[in-house]
Design an enzyme around this catalytic site. Structure first.
Site, PDB file in Angstrom:
ATOM      1  N   ARG A   1       0.592  -1.322   0.158  1.00  0.00           N
ATOM      2  CA  ARG A   1       0.254   0.094   0.117  1.00  0.00           C
ATOM      3  C   ARG A   1       0.969   1.254   0.008  1.00  0.00           C
ATOM      4  O   ARG A   1       0.494   2.168  -0.491  1.00  0.00           O
ATOM      5  CB  ARG A   1      -1.023  -0.149   1.376  1.00  0.00           C
ATOM      6  CG  ARG A   1      -1.728   1.267   1.428  1.00  0.00           C
ATOM      7  CD  ARG A   1      -3.126   1.628   2.464  1.00  0.00           C
ATOM      8  NE  ARG A   1      -3.218   0.892   3.352  1.00  0.00           N
ATOM      9  CZ  ARG A   1      -2.709   1.109   4.332  1.00  0.00           C
ATOM     10  NH1 ARG A   1      -1.674   2.114   4.759  1.00  0.00           N
ATOM     11  NH2 ARG A   1      -2.054  -0.077   4.975  1.00  0.00           N
TER      12      ARG A   1
ATOM     13  N   TYR B   1     -16.344  16.814 -15.680  1.00  0.00           N
ATOM     14  CA  TYR B   1     -16.852  15.445 -15.534  1.00  0.00           C
ATOM     15  C   TYR B   1     -18.051  14.980 -14.669  1.00  0.00           C
ATOM     16  O   TYR B   1     -17.872  15.270 -13.475  1.00  0.00           O
ATOM     17  CB  TYR B   1     -15.536  14.674 -15.621  1.00  0.00           C
ATOM     18  CG  TYR B   1     -15.925  12.897 -15.040  1.00  0.00           C
ATOM     19  CD1 TYR B   1     -16.456  12.414 -16.177  1.00  0.00           C
ATOM     20  CD2 TYR B   1     -15.905  12.597 -13.939  1.00  0.00           C
ATOM     21  CE1 TYR B   1     -16.277  11.451 -16.141  1.00  0.00           C
ATOM     22  CE2 TYR B   1     -16.039  10.860 -14.078  1.00  0.00           C
ATOM     23  CZ  TYR B   1     -16.525  10.420 -14.617  1.00  0.00           C
ATOM     24  OH  TYR B   1     -16.588   8.836 -15.174  1.00  0.00           O
TER      25      TYR B   1
ATOM     26  N   ASP C   1      -7.470  19.506 -14.459  1.00  0.00           N
ATOM     27  CA  ASP C   1      -8.014  17.717 -15.026  1.00  0.00           C
ATOM     28  C   ASP C   1      -7.496  17.546 -16.166  1.00  0.00           C
ATOM     29  O   ASP C   1      -7.933  18.533 -17.272  1.00  0.00           O
ATOM     30  CB  ASP C   1      -9.572  17.064 -14.947  1.00  0.00           C
ATOM     31  CG  ASP C   1      -9.729  15.645 -15.466  1.00  0.00           C
ATOM     32  OD1 ASP C   1      -8.952  15.393 -15.747  1.00  0.00           O
ATOM     33  OD2 ASP C   1     -10.644  15.878 -14.737  1.00  0.00           O
TER      34      ASP C   1
HETATM   35  C1  LIG Z   1     -13.098   9.342 -17.064  1.00  0.00           C
HETATM   36  C2  LIG Z   1     -12.919  10.765 -15.674  1.00  0.00           C
HETATM   37  C3  LIG Z   1     -12.796  10.715 -14.437  1.00  0.00           C
HETATM   38  C4  LIG Z   1     -13.312   9.905 -13.433  1.00  0.00           C
HETATM   39  O1  LIG Z   1     -11.998   9.183 -13.547  1.00  0.00           O
HETATM   40  P1  LIG Z   1     -12.449   7.769 -13.196  1.00  0.00           P
HETATM   41  O2  LIG Z   1     -11.390   6.845 -13.601  1.00  0.00           O
HETATM   42  O3  LIG Z   1     -13.720   6.592 -14.414  1.00  0.00           O
HETATM   43  O4  LIG Z   1     -12.436   7.411 -11.954  1.00  0.00           O
HETATM   44  C5  LIG Z   1     -12.377  12.151 -14.193  1.00  0.00           C
HETATM   45  N1  LIG Z   1     -12.321  13.488 -15.008  1.00  0.00           N
HETATM   46  C6  LIG Z   1     -11.831  12.911 -16.383  1.00  0.00           C
HETATM   47  C7  LIG Z   1     -12.276  13.927 -17.524  1.00  0.00           C
HETATM   48  C8  LIG Z   1     -12.906  11.723 -16.668  1.00  0.00           C
HETATM   49  O5  LIG Z   1     -13.194  11.305 -18.010  1.00  0.00           O
END
Ligand SMILES: *Cc1c(COP(=O)(O)O)cnc(C)c1O
Length: 381
Positions: A46, A98, A171
């Site tokens: 972990r 998202y 992001d």
């Molecule tokens: C899919 C996605 C997420 C979330 O990620 P997971 O791997 O599904 O938990 C966050 N931000 C964006 C822009 C995404 O496309």
């Protein structure tokens, strides 16, 4: 070394024990010690695992970061990041995030006393300062956004956020570090769902955070082991394998997306195409400045919600599915699928929106399949 070279070699020297060229999947929870505290840097998986370490070093390098921290999913990365804050503190977020991030913030963190303000992408670029105060700890950007493909000026937003003492997270899932490196534009933290382009083959769920701030990095490593949202070694290995071809895949994703966007843009049954690569897109100039190319995601508005829902079920090569960023092309209806959790938000996605994740098939086949689906709908009317 250049991006392509680092994607294949960074953090991935041949295995010291055997010479294995590919980083092994260290499928172990624990590590033998010679004497108490006398070990090779690994005690418990972990806390650290060599396959995960290789992934973290490689992805950090691609983002131009000193530190990288891997997680079990994009949302595990996001929730770990929110643990930098305490209840009563504020996050200012771009309003078409998202759907899963919106659900987490509004249904998990808001009831605990965290505060959120939702700001349109255009305001994020132009007058973010008006939305910040001394309790604002984090500015949450996505660019291009999911699903509307709005573009935020990262440099402008970072300057405003820093003047107010807030950290900026971007992001970068849609763009990937091959097309956009937010840390170079002033962001403090980059977030990824590695499930998408970084993994690239629709076979793994994963997340990642990168930063150059040593204080933030130390806290994130502490939170990674303390909250425990880590990826297993096989999942880390799958992402590491995917990333080796990221550059060639992204070049082809962008080429194919351009062909599809131009086809749709000229089609009489398409109301509007949302693709930052089109000169008509409101974020085109900023995207051209801060991205190397415009990515593999294309959205468009069909004539009606019924038309959108019918169309996504009629394509053959384009599979009707959530997620994105894999080698295979996917089509979906955000309002009823990926973004159903934003349905009652003030910025709900348009009911007639169709989202395409343009894959690596022949662009001629992709266009022909869309054309056939659009023609069949015209015939049905
Ligand atoms: C899919 C996605 C997420 C979330 O990620 P997971 O791997 O599904 O938990 C966050 N931000 C964006 C822009 C995404 O496309």
């Amino acid at each position: 070394m250049d991006f392509e070279t680092r994607a294949i070699h960074e953090g991935q020297e041949p295995d010291p024990a055997t010479g294995a060229v590919t980083v092994p999947i260290y499928q172990t929870s624990t590590y033998a010690q010679e004497a108490v505290g006398d070990h090779k840097g690994y005690e418990y998986s972990r806390v650290a695992n060599p396959t995960r370490t290789a992934l973290q070093r490689c992805l950090a390098s691609l983002e131009g970061a000193d530190h990288g921290v891997a997680f079990a999913s994009g949302l595990a990365a996001a929730t770990t990041l929110v643990h930098l804050l305490s209840p009563g503190e504020r996050i200012v977020a771009v309003n078409d995030v998202y759907g899963g991030i919106y659900r987490m913030f509004s249904q998990v963190y808001e009831p605990k006393g965290y505060e959120f303000e939702w700001v349109p992408a255009a305001d994020m670029s132009a007058n973010l300062a008006e939305h910040l105060d001394e309790r604002t700890r984090l500015v949450w950007l996505e660019t291009p956004t999911n699903p509307l493909l709005n573009v935020v000026d990262i440099r402008a937003a970072a300057e405003a956020a820093h003047a107010a003492g807030a950290l900026v997270v971007v992001d970068n899932t849609f763009a990937t570090p091959y097309l956009q490196r937010p840390l170079e534009l002033g962001a403090d933290v980059v977030l990824h769902s590695t499930t998408k382009y970084l993994g690239g083959h629709s076979d793994v769920i994963g997340g990642f955070l990168a930063t150059n701030d040593p204080t933030v990095a130390e806290r994130l490593f502490f939170l990674q082991k303390s909250l425990g949202g880590i990826p297993g070694p096989f999942d880390a290995w799958l992402v590491l394998r995917g990333v080796k071809t990221l550059a060639v895949r992204m070049r082809r994703h962008c080429e194919n997306a351009r062909a599809v966007a131009e086809f749709l843009d000229a089609h009489p049954r398409v109301e509007r195409v949302l693709y930052p690569g089109l000169a008509s897109h409101p974020g085109h100039d900023v995207a051209a400045r801060q991205m190397a190319d415009f990515g593999g995601m294309v959205c468009f508005l069909a004539e009606s919600e019924e038309e959108a829902v019918g169309l996504v079920a009629r394509t053959k090569i384009w599979k009707l599915a959530e997620s994105l960023g894999g080698v295979e092309s996917l089509i979906e209806h955000p309002a009823r699928m990926t973004h159903a959790s934003t349905a009652d938000a003030p910025f709900a996605t348009p009911r007639n929106l169709v989202r395409l994740s343009v894959g690596l098939e022949s662009p001629d086949d992709l266009v022909a399949d869309l054309e056939a689906a659009l023609v069949r709908s015209a015939a049905a009317v």
